[in-house]
Write a protein that holds these residues in place. Structure first.
Motif, PDB file in Angstrom:
ATOM      1  N   TYR A   1       1.266  93.240  62.777  1.00 20.66           N
ATOM      2  CA  TYR A   1      -0.091  92.821  63.143  1.00 20.66           C
ATOM      3  C   TYR A   1      -1.188  93.732  62.578  1.00 20.66           C
ATOM      4  CZ  TYR A   1       0.495  96.389  66.730  1.00 20.66           C
ATOM      5  OH  TYR A   1       0.723  97.580  67.378  1.00 20.66           O
TER       6      TYR A   1
ATOM      7  N   LYS B   1      -4.112  87.451  54.050  1.00 23.69           N
ATOM      8  CA  LYS B   1      -3.215  86.328  54.297  1.00 23.69           C
ATOM      9  C   LYS B   1      -1.761  86.706  54.033  1.00 23.69           C
ATOM     10  CE  LYS B   1      -6.764  82.932  53.583  1.00 23.69           C
ATOM     11  NZ  LYS B   1      -7.369  81.934  52.748  1.00 23.69           N
TER      12      LYS B   1
ATOM     13  N   ASN C   1      -4.255  88.748  60.951  1.00 25.25           N
ATOM     14  CA  ASN C   1      -4.835  87.764  61.865  1.00 25.25           C
ATOM     15  C   ASN C   1      -6.351  87.727  61.768  1.00 25.25           C
ATOM     16  OD1 ASN C   1      -2.269  87.048  63.128  1.00 25.25           O
ATOM     17  ND2 ASN C   1      -2.322  89.138  63.902  1.00 25.25           N
TER      18      ASN C   1
ATOM     19  N   HIS D   1      -8.524  86.431  59.580  1.00 23.49           N
ATOM     20  CA  HIS D   1      -9.183  85.146  59.299  1.00 23.49           C
ATOM     21  C   HIS D   1      -9.234  84.285  60.555  1.00 23.49           C
ATOM     22  CE1 HIS D   1      -9.598  85.792  54.994  1.00 23.49           C
ATOM     23  NE2 HIS D   1      -8.355  86.244  54.972  1.00 23.49           N
ATOM     24  N   ALA D   2      -8.163  84.287  61.345  1.00 21.26           N
ATOM     25  CA  ALA D   2      -8.117  83.497  62.578  1.00 21.26           C
ATOM     26  C   ALA D   2      -9.121  84.003  63.608  1.00 21.26           C
ATOM     27  CB  ALA D   2      -6.707  83.525  63.166  1.00 21.26           C
ATOM     28  N   LYS D   3      -9.500  85.294  63.504  1.00 18.47           N
ATOM     29  CA  LYS D   3     -10.479  85.883  64.414  1.00 18.47           C
ATOM     30  C   LYS D   3     -11.905  85.693  63.919  1.00 18.47           C
ATOM     31  CE  LYS D   3      -7.800  89.852  64.834  1.00 18.47           C
ATOM     32  NZ  LYS D   3      -7.697  91.289  65.071  1.00 18.47           N
TER      33      LYS D   3
END
Length: 117
Positions: A36, A13, A52, A54-56
């Motif tokens: 990224y 995060k 990114n 967690h979003a994936k």
């Protein structure tokens, strides 16, 4: 056939904080350092930080198996009951990655380095 587990990617995060932590642990500077992705190499192991992740759908560190034919291995995992987490795609430098989730919720990553072929 695989070449074994050589890569683990952590969803993070706070990329700056995670980079400082892994720099302290591994005592090396990252070989890749972008907004990224941050990557470290140590003792033949590739350790990545994905802001990114967690979003994936990454719920924790994902071990990546290095394979010679990612599309065949990916299809075999799906046939065996895995669910797609991340479809096969190019992340640059001739590297293809993909990941799945098994019936127990475990994440399995695949890597193919096409530039090395």
């Amino acid at each position: 056939m695989t070449a074994g587990l050589k890569t683990v990617i952590y969803p993070v995060k706070n990329l700056a904080r995670a980079k400082a932590l892994f720099s302290a642990l591994l005592q090396v500077e990252p070989y890749a350092d972008s907004a990224y992705y941050v990557g470290f190499k140590d003792a033949g192991q590739d350790v990545g930080l994905d802001p990114n992740g967690h979003a994936k759908g990454m719920t924790g560190p994902v071990p990546y198996w290095h394979v010679t034919d990612i599309r065949t291995r990916f299809a075999a995992l799906l046939e065996a009951g895995a669910q797609t987490l991340e479809d096969v795609h190019d992340v640059g430098g001739g590297r293809l990655i993909a990941s799945v989730k098994d019936a127990d919720g475990n994440l399995i990553g695949l890597v193919e380095d096409t530039a090395a072929e």
